[in-house]
Design an enzyme around this catalytic site. Structure first.
Site, PDB file in Angstrom:
ATOM      1  CB  SER A   1     -76.257  75.627  18.155  1.00  0.00           C
ATOM      2  OG  SER A   1     -75.615  74.249  18.417  1.00  0.00           O
TER       3      SER A   1
ATOM      4  CE  LYS B   1     -75.005  73.345  15.364  1.00  0.00           C
ATOM      5  NZ  LYS B   1     -75.608  72.510  16.317  1.00  0.00           N
TER       6      LYS B   1
ATOM      7  CE1 TYR C   1     -71.402  72.247  15.030  1.00  0.00           C
ATOM      8  CE2 TYR C   1     -70.082  70.850  16.276  1.00  0.00           C
ATOM      9  CZ  TYR C   1     -71.241  71.409  16.014  1.00  0.00           C
ATOM     10  OH  TYR C   1     -72.408  71.186  16.700  1.00  0.00           O
TER      11      TYR C   1
ATOM     12  CE1 TYR D   1     -80.241  72.816  19.277  1.00  0.00           C
ATOM     13  CE2 TYR D   1     -80.571  73.546  21.394  1.00  0.00           C
ATOM     14  CZ  TYR D   1     -79.713  73.580  20.350  1.00  0.00           C
ATOM     15  OH  TYR D   1     -78.601  74.429  20.384  1.00  0.00           O
TER      16      TYR D   1
ATOM     17  CB  VAL E   1     -75.411  73.780  24.773  1.00  0.00           C
ATOM     18  CG1 VAL E   1     -76.409  73.137  24.347  1.00  0.00           C
ATOM     19  CG2 VAL E   1     -73.866  73.985  24.048  1.00  0.00           C
TER      20      VAL E   1
END
Ligand code: GLN
Length: 304
Positions: A63, A66, A188, A240, A258
């Protein structure tokens, strides 16, 4: 400021944190990464990069990618982007479906999975080859021209990504995806599979500590206002549902993945990337968070 000394103290300090988290195991390529890995790289805006441990070993950035897809989308899409994705912390797990249903297919922010999937859709609308553009952007930013997708990881993400399919289908059903679900998720899953080292990622994020200008390239990659927004979003949504706890302990805008990586910046001073695969229950690197807390506490250098 003796960053070298602080970084060298970390392996001994972190010993007590190992064995207390869990390595991501939803795909084999992540499950087999040794739990005891630890690396950190810190690049000063005006000065050298400091390193410790496994800082040169590539890991799955997941992530953290992103950050880079959002950077590319901000440069191409402008305000339209914020009609399709919000900018509030989610307070929910990064792949939660329930909030997306309540909020009629508008993801809370671009750093949860649903938001990142909409960003992929925007990139597909604006770029002829978004995968290559993303990979080349990271190559340029880091100065490592062999950075690439890990095709095994990308394949496994696709084979196991049932929740991401659910999120994408729900977005599509609510009119918030223009392109086919398969095409959006292909981008993605590939962005999640990018493999970089702490040093490469620290170089690739140092412009976020320097108002958008890469000190390595001597070139503006983002505008000052874009960087302000990206860093604010990292501070409020980058880790998160643990974002409040993370800000309390570390005091830096940061984005985690992760794969066990966390990238953080102190505007005007440094970018720092830490990697340690064992995760806490929110999906953030356990020793990585402790290392950043130690760094900002011992050096007194955080945004506060
Ligand atoms: N590949 C992971 C997923 O899509 C990435 C999530 C993460 O790093 N938080 O679920």
């Amino acid at each position: 400021m003796d960053f070298d000394k602080t970084l060298q103290e970390l392996p001994a300090y972190l010993r007590e944190f190992f064995g207390k988290g869990t390595v991501a195991s939803y795909i084999p390529a992540l499950a087999r990464v040794p739990a005891q890995k630890f690396g950190m790289a810190l690049c000063r805006v005006a000065g050298p990069c400091h390193r410790v441990g496994d800082s040169e070993e590539r890991f799955s950035i997941q992530s953290i990618s992103k950050l880079f897809t959002l950077s590319l989308a901000m440069g191409r899409c402008g305000e339209e982007l914020w009609r399709r994705v919000g900018r509030e912390p989610s307070g929910n797990r990064f792949n939660s479906l329930v909030q997306l249903e309540y909020e009629r297919g508008i993801p809370r922010n671009p750093f949860i999975n649903a938001g990142a999937i909409v960003i992929c859709d925007i990139l597909l609308d604006h770029l002829p080859n978004p995968k290559e553009t993303l990979r080349d952007y990271l190559r340029l930013l880091s100065g490592s021209f062999d950075i690439d997708f890990d095709q095994e990881v990308a394949r496994s993400e696709a084979e196991t990504g049932f929740i991401n399919y659910a999120l994408a289908n729900f977005l599509k059903g609510n009119g918030n995806l223009h392109n086919a679900v398969e095409a959006v998720l292909d981008l993605y899953f590939h962005q999640c599979s990018l493999a970089l080292s702490c040093s490469e990622l620290a170089r690739a994020t140092v412009h976020l500590a320097n108002a958008g200008v890469s000190p390595l390239l001597g070139e503006a990659l983002l505008t000052g206002p874009q960087v302000k927004r990206l860093n604010s979003l990292m501070l409020t949504s980058g880790t998160y549902d643990a974002v409040g706890e993370f800000a309390y302990r570390v005091g830096l805008p940061a984005k985690s993945g992760v794969g066990g990586g966390i990238a953080a910046v102190l505007p005007g001073d440094y970018s720092v990337v830490v990697w340690s695969p064992e995760l806490d229950p929110s999906g953030n690197s356990l020793a990585g968070g402790a290392a950043l807390e130690y760094l900002t506490t011992v050096t007194g250098k955080s945004i506060f």
